[in-house]
Design an enzyme around this catalytic site. Structure first.
Site, short mmCIF file in Angstrom:
data_model
loop_
_atom_site.label_atom_id
_atom_site.label_comp_id
_atom_site.label_asym_id
_atom_site.label_seq_id
_atom_site.Cartn_x
_atom_site.Cartn_y
_atom_site.Cartn_z
N SER A 33 0.83 -1.22 0.00
CA SER A 33 0.00 0.00 0.00
C SER A 33 0.85 1.26 0.00
O SER A 33 1.71 1.44 0.84
CB SER A 33 -0.89 0.05 1.24
OG SER A 33 -1.98 -0.79 1.08
N HIS A 70 -3.38 0.84 -4.86
CA HIS A 70 -2.93 -0.35 -5.58
C HIS A 70 -3.30 -0.18 -7.06
O HIS A 70 -4.44 -0.43 -7.46
CB HIS A 70 -3.57 -1.61 -4.99
CG HIS A 70 -3.03 -1.93 -3.62
ND1 HIS A 70 -2.09 -2.91 -3.39
CD2 HIS A 70 -3.27 -1.35 -2.44
CE1 HIS A 70 -1.79 -2.93 -2.11
NE2 HIS A 70 -2.51 -2.00 -1.50
N HIS A 92 -6.18 -8.63 -1.91
CA HIS A 92 -6.37 -8.92 -0.48
C HIS A 92 -7.64 -9.75 -0.30
O HIS A 92 -8.59 -9.62 -1.07
CB HIS A 92 -6.53 -7.61 0.32
CG HIS A 92 -5.41 -6.63 0.15
ND1 HIS A 92 -5.34 -5.76 -0.92
CD2 HIS A 92 -4.31 -6.40 0.90
CE1 HIS A 92 -4.24 -5.03 -0.80
NE2 HIS A 92 -3.59 -5.40 0.27
N TYR A 94 -9.92 -9.27 1.90
CA TYR A 94 -11.10 -8.43 2.19
C TYR A 94 -11.75 -7.86 0.93
O TYR A 94 -12.88 -7.38 0.96
CB TYR A 94 -10.75 -7.28 3.17
CG TYR A 94 -9.70 -6.31 2.68
CD1 TYR A 94 -10.00 -5.32 1.74
CD2 TYR A 94 -8.39 -6.37 3.14
CE1 TYR A 94 -9.04 -4.43 1.28
CE2 TYR A 94 -7.42 -5.49 2.70
CZ TYR A 94 -7.74 -4.53 1.76
OH TYR A 94 -6.78 -3.66 1.31
N GLU A 95 -11.02 -7.92 -0.21
CA GLU A 95 -11.63 -7.46 -1.47
C GLU A 95 -12.66 -8.47 -1.97
O GLU A 95 -13.35 -8.22 -2.96
CB GLU A 95 -10.54 -7.25 -2.53
CG GLU A 95 -9.61 -6.11 -2.23
CD GLU A 95 -8.46 -6.02 -3.24
OE1 GLU A 95 -8.70 -5.59 -4.37
OE2 GLU A 95 -7.33 -6.40 -2.87
N ALA A 122 2.57 -2.43 3.92
CA ALA A 122 2.37 -1.40 4.93
C ALA A 122 1.79 -2.10 6.14
O ALA A 122 0.92 -2.97 5.99
CB ALA A 122 1.40 -0.34 4.41
N MET A 224 -2.58 -6.92 6.44
CA MET A 224 -3.67 -7.71 5.84
C MET A 224 -3.20 -8.41 4.56
O MET A 224 -3.99 -8.59 3.63
CB MET A 224 -4.87 -6.80 5.51
CG MET A 224 -5.38 -5.98 6.68
SD MET A 224 -6.66 -4.81 6.18
CE MET A 224 -6.65 -3.65 7.55
N SER A 225 -1.92 -8.73 4.51
CA SER A 225 -1.40 -9.33 3.27
C SER A 225 -0.18 -10.21 3.55
O SER A 225 0.04 -10.65 4.68
CB SER A 225 -1.02 -8.22 2.27
OG SER A 225 0.12 -7.51 2.75
N ASN A 248 1.75 3.21 10.77
CA ASN A 248 0.95 3.75 11.87
C ASN A 248 1.31 2.96 13.13
O ASN A 248 1.77 1.83 13.03
CB ASN A 248 -0.54 3.62 11.57
CG ASN A 248 -0.95 2.20 11.22
OD1 ASN A 248 -0.58 1.67 10.15
ND2 ASN A 248 -1.68 1.54 12.11
N HIS A 262 -6.58 4.47 6.31
CA HIS A 262 -5.85 4.13 5.09
C HIS A 262 -5.12 5.33 4.49
O HIS A 262 -4.09 5.18 3.84
CB HIS A 262 -6.81 3.49 4.07
CG HIS A 262 -6.12 2.91 2.87
ND1 HIS A 262 -5.13 1.95 2.97
CD2 HIS A 262 -6.27 3.16 1.54
CE1 HIS A 262 -4.69 1.65 1.75
NE2 HIS A 262 -5.37 2.35 0.87
O1 LIG Z 1 -0.44 -5.05 2.94
P1 LIG Z 1 -0.59 -3.88 2.03
O2 LIG Z 1 -1.14 -4.26 0.71
O3 LIG Z 1 0.69 -3.10 1.92
O4 LIG Z 1 -1.68 -2.90 2.67
C1 LIG Z 1 -1.97 -2.69 4.04
O5 LIG Z 1 -2.56 -1.43 4.12
C2 LIG Z 1 -3.99 -1.53 3.90
C3 LIG Z 1 -4.68 -0.82 5.04
O6 LIG Z 1 -4.39 0.54 5.06
C4 LIG Z 1 -4.30 -3.02 3.91
O7 LIG Z 1 -4.50 -3.46 2.60
C5 LIG Z 1 -3.06 -3.62 4.52
O8 LIG Z 1 -2.83 -4.96 4.11
N1 LIG Z 2 -4.34 -4.95 10.00
C1 LIG Z 2 -3.67 -3.81 9.81
N2 LIG Z 2 -3.21 -3.53 8.60
C2 LIG Z 2 -2.53 -2.39 8.44
N3 LIG Z 2 -1.95 -1.89 7.36
C3 LIG Z 2 -1.37 -0.71 7.69
N4 LIG Z 2 -1.57 -0.46 8.99
C4 LIG Z 2 -2.27 -1.50 9.48
C5 LIG Z 2 -2.79 -1.81 10.77
O1 LIG Z 2 -2.63 -1.08 11.74
N5 LIG Z 2 -3.48 -2.99 10.89
#
Ligand SMILES: O=P(O)(O)O[C@H]1O[C@H](CO)[C@@H](O)[C@H]1O
Ligand SMILES: Nc1nc2[nH]cnc2c(=O)[nH]1
Length: 296
Positions: A33, A70, A92, A94-95, A122, A224-225, A248, A262
């Protein structure tokens, strides 16, 4: 249905790409991200030369990217003269995609010839030593979604990709981690961390109780990835390096009024894209110079 993609489907995808690209990449890069979203000066994708760009919606059998940040492009090109293929945007859970679909590009990249995967993401920082903007090299993960049977390799196994059962204790290649630390230090980019990543299903960020639990079991960064991509990569014998950009800080107490979002994730990605692009460019150069080291 565990997977709609047969080996033949993905071979067809690889053939389509190879017919249109005049060179063969050895390294695949997944931009997380923010990191692959922009063509601005300084971004990793901008640094590629002699690009051949495929929007995901033009590649046979490819899913579409739906998340802001993305771009949804597979980009072949040279980074510091090294042949690479770069995913500008990933898929992802969640999509709405099952994990085998989220990680199908890893198999496609294997079939176009890569031996090494650099996965970036991220993530929220749980380790109190981490600061926003820091980088954590992933040295292990906890496959929380796998605990409930949600795994990208669920279903019939095709040995042409890899074995039914696979070890994961050396998933993140130690030589590459050491090399990455050296490259980072040589570039004098400041502190770099090593730690444990976990992937939750999302799309919501975590509650305080969830974060406290994750911290207790040894998680340093949460996203989340990546986890399912790495499992798929190790299944087909790719050498893996992964790193998280800490975008964060995770609030592990109720007094903390800040809320994860986000926009902040993408802003920090943008803020750090120059540094990360420099890092990855120098890293791929060293990997090539050293003859593509690491466990296969
Ligand atoms: O893992 P990437 O794709 O970098 O993105 C991260 O950031 C997004 C949340 O802001 C979510 O998709 C999380 O997985
Ligand atoms: N689950 C999760 N995904 C993220 N992607 C970027 N920051 C975060 C976070 O704090 N939690």
């Amino acid at each position: 249905m565990s997977t709609e993609y047969t080996y033949e489907h993905l071979a067809e995808t690889a053939k389509y790409l190879l017919e249109r690209v005049p060179f063969r990449p050895k390294i695949g890069i997944i931009c997380g991200s923010g990191m692959g979203a922009y063509w601005n000066e300084g971004s990793l994708a901008e640094a590629l030369t002699d690009k051949v760009v495929f929007p995901y919606n033009q590649i046979p059998h490819f899913p579409e990217s739906t998340v802001e940040g993305h771009a949804g492009q597979l980009v072949f090109g040279y980074l510091m003269g090294v042949e690479v293929v770069c995913m500008k945007g990933r898929f992802h859970h969640y999509e709405g995609y099952p994990l085998w679909k989220c990680s199908m590009p890893v198999r496609v990249m294997k079939l176009v010839g890569i031996s090494h995967l650099i996965a970036t993401n991220a993530a929220g920082g749980l380790n109190p030593k981490y600061k926003v903007g820091d980088v954590m090299l992933v040295n292990d993960h906890i496959n929380l979604m796998g605990f409930s049977g949600n795994n990208p390799l669920h279903g019939p196994n095709d040995e042409r990709f890899g074995p039914r059962f696979l070890p994961m204790n050396r998933a993140y290649d130690k030589d590459l981690i050491e090399l990455a630390k050296k490259v980072w230090d040589d570039l004098k980019l400041g502190p770099i961390h090593e730690g444990v990543y976990t992937c939750l299903g999302g799309p919501n960020f975590e509650t305080v109780a969830e974060l406290k639990m994750l911290q207790m079991v040894g998680v340093d960064a949460v996203g989340m990835s990546t986890v399912h991509e790495v499992i798929t990569a190790r299944h087909c014998d790719l050498t893996v390096l992964a790193f998280s950009l800490i975008t964060n800080f995770c609030a592990t107490n109720y007094e903390n009024q800040s809320e994860a979002n986000h926009e902040e994730v993408m802003d920090v990605g943008k803020m750090r894209q120059d540094t990360l692009a420099t890092f990855v460019q120098n890293l791929v150069l060293r990997i090539k110079k050293l003859g593509y080291p690491g466990i296969k």
